[in-house]
Design a protein around this motif. Structure first.
Motif, PDB file in Angstrom:
ATOM      1  N   TRP A   1      11.635  -5.350   9.638  1.00  8.26           N
ATOM      2  CA  TRP A   1      11.183  -4.389   8.957  1.00  8.26           C
ATOM      3  C   TRP A   1      12.029  -3.894   7.611  1.00  8.26           C
ATOM      4  O   TRP A   1      11.461  -3.511   6.672  1.00  8.26           O
ATOM      5  CB  TRP A   1      11.323  -2.907  10.005  1.00  8.26           C
ATOM      6  N   LEU A   2      13.384  -3.868   7.870  1.00 12.02           N
ATOM      7  CA  LEU A   2      14.128  -3.762   6.745  1.00 12.02           C
ATOM      8  C   LEU A   2      13.612  -4.451   5.818  1.00 12.02           C
ATOM      9  O   LEU A   2      13.930  -4.295   4.275  1.00 12.02           O
ATOM     10  CB  LEU A   2      15.600  -4.010   7.160  1.00 12.02           C
ATOM     11  N   GLN A   3      13.272  -5.685   6.006  1.00 15.07           N
ATOM     12  CA  GLN A   3      13.138  -7.057   4.967  1.00 15.07           C
ATOM     13  C   GLN A   3      11.689  -6.424   4.365  1.00 15.07           C
ATOM     14  O   GLN A   3      11.688  -6.831   3.156  1.00 15.07           O
ATOM     15  CB  GLN A   3      13.214  -8.322   5.323  1.00 15.07           C
ATOM     16  N   SER A   4      10.810  -5.823   4.881  1.00 13.43           N
ATOM     17  CA  SER A   4       9.427  -5.568   4.470  1.00 13.43           C
ATOM     18  C   SER A   4       9.386  -4.374   3.727  1.00 13.43           C
ATOM     19  O   SER A   4       8.240  -3.925   3.104  1.00 13.43           O
ATOM     20  CB  SER A   4       8.620  -5.685   5.672  1.00 13.43           C
ATOM     21  N   VAL A   5      10.479  -3.513   3.688  1.00 16.86           N
ATOM     22  CA  VAL A   5      10.318  -2.143   2.975  1.00 16.86           C
ATOM     23  C   VAL A   5      11.063  -2.405   1.922  1.00 16.86           C
ATOM     24  O   VAL A   5      12.149  -2.870   1.685  1.00 16.86           O
ATOM     25  CB  VAL A   5      10.523  -0.908   3.813  1.00 16.86           C
ATOM     26  N   PRO A   6      10.901  -1.448   0.752  1.00 14.85           N
ATOM     27  CA  PRO A   6      11.882  -1.271  -0.350  1.00 14.85           C
ATOM     28  C   PRO A   6      13.276  -0.712   0.060  1.00 14.85           C
ATOM     29  O   PRO A   6      13.406   0.249   0.960  1.00 14.85           O
ATOM     30  CB  PRO A   6      11.136  -0.170  -1.324  1.00 14.85           C
ATOM     31  N   PRO A   7      14.400  -1.206  -0.389  1.00 10.43           N
ATOM     32  CA  PRO A   7      15.708  -0.835  -0.104  1.00 10.43           C
ATOM     33  C   PRO A   7      15.975   0.682   0.015  1.00 10.43           C
ATOM     34  O   PRO A   7      16.575   1.295   0.908  1.00 10.43           O
ATOM     35  CB  PRO A   7      16.621  -1.690  -0.925  1.00 10.43           C
ATOM     36  N   VAL A   8      15.494   1.328  -1.021  1.00  9.06           N
ATOM     37  CA  VAL A   8      15.561   2.794  -1.097  1.00  9.06           C
ATOM     38  C   VAL A   8      15.094   3.536   0.102  1.00  9.06           C
ATOM     39  O   VAL A   8      15.549   4.315   0.817  1.00  9.06           O
ATOM     40  CB  VAL A   8      14.935   3.183  -2.439  1.00  9.06           C
ATOM     41  N   ARG A   9      13.768   2.993   0.475  1.00 11.24           N
ATOM     42  CA  ARG A   9      13.219   3.683   1.607  1.00 11.24           C
ATOM     43  C   ARG A   9      13.857   3.393   3.085  1.00 11.24           C
ATOM     44  O   ARG A   9      14.066   4.120   3.743  1.00 11.24           O
ATOM     45  CB  ARG A   9      11.768   3.194   1.705  1.00 11.24           C
ATOM     46  N   ALA A  10      14.343   2.142   3.172  1.00 10.93           N
ATOM     47  CA  ALA A  10      15.154   1.649   4.449  1.00 10.93           C
ATOM     48  C   ALA A  10      16.343   2.497   4.341  1.00 10.93           C
ATOM     49  O   ALA A  10      16.858   2.979   5.635  1.00 10.93           O
ATOM     50  CB  ALA A  10      15.569   0.244   4.228  1.00 10.93           C
TER      51      ALA A  10
END
Length: 96
Positions: free
Chosen positions: A21-30
């Motif tokens: 999940w962390l790799q699939s979302v933008p870093p700011v969102r994570a």
């Protein structure tokens, strides 16, 4: 969140799904989602490495923060694959 340092062996399905999940979302969102769940980057690294298993409240917070990409029970289940293997999407039930 930065780079994920993955151990050789996947500790549990929760760690595998959280990493995916962390790799699939933008870093700011994570960063925002994990911060809202009360989990900082160091703790995320330890959860993924298997050094920590989240408690009941943290499991629920992670489930909510990830849009239920990681279920509460995933942390108690052996990994269903290796790092980098495709993670099946979760099917949501429709209200009848």
């Amino acid at each position: 969140m930065g780079k994920l340092f993955l151990p050789a062996r996947v500790p549990n399905e929760g760690a595998r799904r959280l990493a995916a999940w962390l790799q699939s979302v933008p870093p700011v969102r994570a960063i925002r989602a994990m911060g809202n769940a009360g989990i900082d980057a160091a703790k995320v690294d330890r959860l993924i490495a298997g050094e920590l298993i989240p408690g009941a409240d943290e499991r629920w917070a992670i489930a909510c923060a990830t849009g239920h990409a990681v279920y509460v029970r995933d942390w108690s289940v052996a990994a269903c694959g290796r790092w980098g293997d495709p993670v099946p999407a979760r099917m949501r039930r429709r209200a009848a």
